[in-house]
Scaffold this active site. Structure first.
Site, PDB file in Angstrom:
ATOM      1  N   HIS A 280       0.843  -1.332   0.028  1.00 37.15           N
ATOM      2  CA  HIS A 280      -0.020  -0.033  -0.010  1.00 37.15           C
ATOM      3  C   HIS A 280       0.817   1.357   0.046  1.00 37.15           C
ATOM      4  CE1 HIS A 280       1.031   0.099   4.192  1.00 37.15           C
ATOM      5  NE2 HIS A 280       0.421   1.289   4.466  1.00 37.15           N
ATOM      6  N   ARG A 281       2.299   1.128   0.324  1.00 37.49           N
ATOM      7  CA  ARG A 281       3.046   2.235   0.278  1.00 37.49           C
ATOM      8  C   ARG A 281       4.303   1.467  -0.301  1.00 37.49           C
ATOM      9  NH1 ARG A 281       1.187   7.014   1.812  1.00 37.49           N
ATOM     10  NH2 ARG A 281       0.125   7.137   3.870  1.00 37.49           N
TER      11      ARG A 281
ATOM     12  N   LYS B  41       9.985  -1.887   3.602  1.00 35.82           N
ATOM     13  CA  LYS B  41      11.087  -1.577   4.629  1.00 35.82           C
ATOM     14  C   LYS B  41      11.150  -2.977   5.521  1.00 35.82           C
ATOM     15  CE  LYS B  41      14.301   1.141   5.326  1.00 35.82           C
ATOM     16  NZ  LYS B  41      15.300  -0.164   5.548  1.00 35.82           N
TER      17      LYS B  41
ATOM     18  N   LYS C  26       3.934  -1.305  11.966  1.00 34.74           N
ATOM     19  CA  LYS C  26       4.903  -0.206  12.700  1.00 34.74           C
ATOM     20  C   LYS C  26       5.212   0.889  12.029  1.00 34.74           C
ATOM     21  CE  LYS C  26       8.321  -2.613  14.267  1.00 34.74           C
ATOM     22  NZ  LYS C  26       9.456  -3.614  14.302  1.00 34.74           N
TER      23      LYS C  26
ATOM     24  N   LYS D  11      10.498  -8.333   4.904  1.00 36.11           N
ATOM     25  CA  LYS D  11      11.370  -8.942   5.724  1.00 36.11           C
ATOM     26  C   LYS D  11      12.280  -9.896   5.113  1.00 36.11           C
ATOM     27  CE  LYS D  11      12.717  -8.768   9.950  1.00 36.11           C
ATOM     28  NZ  LYS D  11      12.755  -7.628  10.752  1.00 36.11           N
TER      29      LYS D  11
ATOM     30  N   SER E 219      15.906   4.918   9.777  1.00 38.11           N
ATOM     31  CA  SER E 219      16.308   4.205   8.364  1.00 38.11           C
ATOM     32  C   SER E 219      15.511   5.082   7.235  1.00 38.11           C
ATOM     33  CB  SER E 219      15.853   2.893   8.388  1.00 38.11           C
ATOM     34  OG  SER E 219      16.859   2.039   8.502  1.00 38.11           O
TER      35      SER E 219
ATOM     36  N   LYS F 130      18.154  10.870   2.996  1.00 37.06           N
ATOM     37  CA  LYS F 130      19.524  11.293   2.554  1.00 37.06           C
ATOM     38  C   LYS F 130      20.103  10.848   1.331  1.00 37.06           C
ATOM     39  CE  LYS F 130      24.134  11.174   4.561  1.00 37.06           C
ATOM     40  NZ  LYS F 130      25.044  10.728   5.880  1.00 37.06           N
TER      41      LYS F 130
END
Ligand code: NAD
Length: 439
Positions: free
Chosen positions: A61-62, A66, A90, A102, A358, A364
Site C-alpha cells: 500500500h506504500r 522496508k 509499525k 522482511k 532508516s 538522505k
C-alpha cells in the site's frame, strides 16, 4: 499456538473493533508474497552448501517496502511472514511511509567465516535483485538479528554493481556505515527509541502508579535479554539517564547485580571474547533464564520472539515489559500479563526507532546530501547526529501521544498493544481506501 497463529490472533482481536470491510481486513492481514530461495555457496573448505532463505513482502500500500534482514538458524517462512507484517503496522503507526517487508537467511553467523558470510550476503542480494525485489523504490532492507552494517555495506556494493551504478543505489539499503552513505545515529537508533518510549511511559504518573512505580527513569531496575544491537544500546541510554541495569541475559548465561551493571564495561568484556557467566562482581549463571525471571521494574526482551509464552508467563516478575525484540510475547501470554496488571510497551511502537532513522537515511541517500549541510549558515552549525536524534525523539513522542489518545478513545483504557494494532490497521485501511483500491 505458533508465531503466525499468535500474530493472527493479535490482528483479529484488533480488527473486530474497527469499521473496516471484511475483504480489506483480509487483504491487510496476510503477506502479498513470499519467496523461498535456495542457493549454493562454496565454503572455505571447498565443500558446497545449499542455503535456505526467505523474502517476504507484506503490503504494497506504500512503496518501497522496508524491513530488516535476519541471519538465524531458526529462520522459517512463517517467521518471515510475521516479521514482514509487523513492519507494515509499525511503519503506519509511527508515520513512516513504507510498506512492510522482511528477509531471513537460515544460518547461524557464528558457524561461518567472514568470507563465507560475504558470499552468502552477496548471493542473497543477487537473488533479490534478479527478481526485482530490491532497490530504492521496491524493497529496502536494513539490519536485524544477526546482521550489522557490514552486511548492509555488502548489499549496497552488490546492488550498485548489478544496477550499473544506479544514481540512487545507496538508497537500496539502510543501516550502512556512515562512510558507505549511511546516516549518523542509525546503529544505535532502535535502542535509543526503546529508551525514548520507556521514558515517555515513566513520565505518565497516572499510568505507572497503577503498578506502584514513581515517575521518572532514575533508579528504575531493569533486566535485559539479548545484549546485541538493540539490547546494548537500550541499556546504555537507560543507564546514562540514571536507571539501574540489574540483569543481563545472553544465549549462554545470565548475570544479576542489584546495585547495577555498567553496560559499557560489560560490552568491553564480551567484545574481548569473554563469557557473560565469567563477569566479575555479579551473581552469574550458565542458564540464560536465571536473571530473566528475577523481580524488576522493567524487563526488556531484546533477542528473539515468543520468549514469554504459555509455559513461562507465570514466572515473570516485572511491572513493565518493554518489547525491544519483535514478537517476544505470545498472544496467550499477553492476555495473561494484561490481566495481571503488567504494562506492556509493544514492539510495534517501541522498537520503531530503527525504521524511523532508516527512513531518514533513505531520504538522505535520495537527496544526495548530508543532513544539515545546506541548512547550515553562519555560526549555527547543525550536526547530522543532532538533527537525526531530535527527529527520532520528535517522531516517537508524537507516536506515543497518538497511542495514548487511542487507548482512551472509547472512554475505557485499552492496552498499548491493542491501541497500536488498531491505530496501525486503521491508517493502512485509510491509505487503501484513499488510493481507490477499495470502495
Ligand atoms: P543482535 O543480533 O544484534 O543481538 C541479539 C542478541 O541476542 C545477541 O547478542 C544474541 O547472542 C542474543 N541472544 C540470542 N539468543 C538468546 C537467548 N536465548 N537469550 C538471551 N540472549 C540471546 O540483534 P538485534 O539487532 O539487537 O535484534 C534483536 C531483536 O530486536 C530482534 O527481535 C529484532 O528483530 C529486533 N529489532 C532489531 C532492530 C535493529 O535495528 N537491529 C530494529 C527493530 C527490531
Amino acid at each position: 499456538m505458533n508465531f503466525l497463529e499468535s500474530f493472527e490472533e493479535f490482528y483479529e482481536s484488533a480488527v473486530k473493533h474497527l469499521d473496516i470491510p471484511k475483504g480489506l481486513a483480509d487483504q491487510i492481514k496476510s503477506c502479498d508474497s513470499v519467496y523461498h530461495l535456495r542457493f549454493p555457496i562454496t565454503l572455505d573448505n571447498g565443500e558446497i552448501e545449499v542455503i535456505d532463505a526467505w523474502h517476504g513482502e507484506h503490503s504494497h500500500h506504500r512503496s518501497p517496502l522496508k524491513g530488516g534482514i535476519r541471519f538465524s538458524g531458526l529462520v522459517n517462512e512463517d517467521e518471515v511472514k510475521v516479521l514482514a507484517s509487523l513492519m507494515t503496522f509499525k511503519c503506519a503507526l509511527v508515520n513512516v511511509p513504507f510498506g512492510g517487508g522482511k528477509g531471513g537467511i537460515k544460518i547461524d553467523s557464528k558457524n561461518y567465516s567472514k568470507n563465507e558470510l560475504e558470499k552468502i550476503t552477496r548471493r542473497y542480494t543477487f537473488e533479490l535483485y534478479s527478481r526485482n525485489s530490491l532497490g530504492p523504490n521496491t524493497y529496502v532492507p536494513a539490519t536485524d538479528y544477526g546482521t550489522t552494517s557490514r552486511e548492509m555495506n555488502w548489499i549496497y556494493s552488490t546492488f550498485k554493481t548489478l544496477s550499473n551504478s544506479n544514481i540512487d543505489a545507496a538508497a537500496s539499503v539502510t543501516s550502512k556505515s556512515v562512510t558507505q552513505e549511511g546516516v549518523s545515529g542509525r546503529s544505535e537508533a532502535t535502542g535509543r527509541g526503546v529508551y525514548i518510549g520507556i521514558r515517555e511511559l515513566l513520565n505518565d504518573e497516572r499510568e505507572i502508579s497503577r503498578v506502584g512505580l514513581k515517575k521518572g527513569i532514575k533508579d528504575k531496575e531493569i533486566i535485559i535479554q539479548g545484549f546485541g544491537n538493540v539490547g546494548y544500546h537500550a541499556a546504555l541510554f537507560l543507564h546514562q539517564a540514571g536507571a539501574k541495569i540489574v540483569g543481563v541475559c545472553e544465549f549462554n548465561g545470565s548475570i544479576y547485580r542489584k546495585e547495577g551493571i555498567d553496560p559499557i564495561k560489560l560490552k568491553e568484556w564480551l567484545n574481548s571474547g569473554n563469557m557473560i557467566f565469567d563477569y566479575k562482581d555479579c551473581e552469574t549463571s550458565k542458564d540464560p533464564w536465571d536473571s530473566f525471571y528475577k523481580e524488576c521494574d522493567i524487563l526488556i526482551p531484546a533477542a528473539l520472539e515468543e520468549v514469554i509464552n504459555a509455559t513461562n508467563k507465570y514466572k515473570i516478575k516485572a511491572k513493565i515489559i518493554a518489547e525491544g525484540a519483535n514478537g517476544p510475547i505470545t498472544f496467550e501470554a499477553d492476555k495473561y500479563l494484561e490481566n495481571n496488571n503488567v504494562i506492556i510497551l509493544p514492539d510495534l511502537y517501541l522498537n520503531s526507532g530503527g525504521v524511523i532513522v532508516s527512513y531518514f537515511e533513505w531520504l538522505k541517500n535520495l537527496n544526495h546530501v548530508r543532513w544539515g549541510r545546506i541548512e547550515n549558515q553562519g555560526n549555527n552549525q547543525l550536526k547530522e547526529i543532532d538533527l537525526i536524534n531530535n527527529a527520532l525523539n520528535e517522531t516517537m513522542c508524537k507516536a506515543f501521544e497518538e497511542l495514548s489518545e487511542k487507548r482512551n478513545s472509547t472512554g475505557k483504557y485499552i492496552s498499548y498493544r491493542k491501541a497500536a494494532y488498531r491505530l496501525g490497521i486503521e491508517k493502512i485501511a485509510n491509505t487503501y481506501i484513499e488510493m481507490g483500491l477499495f470502495p
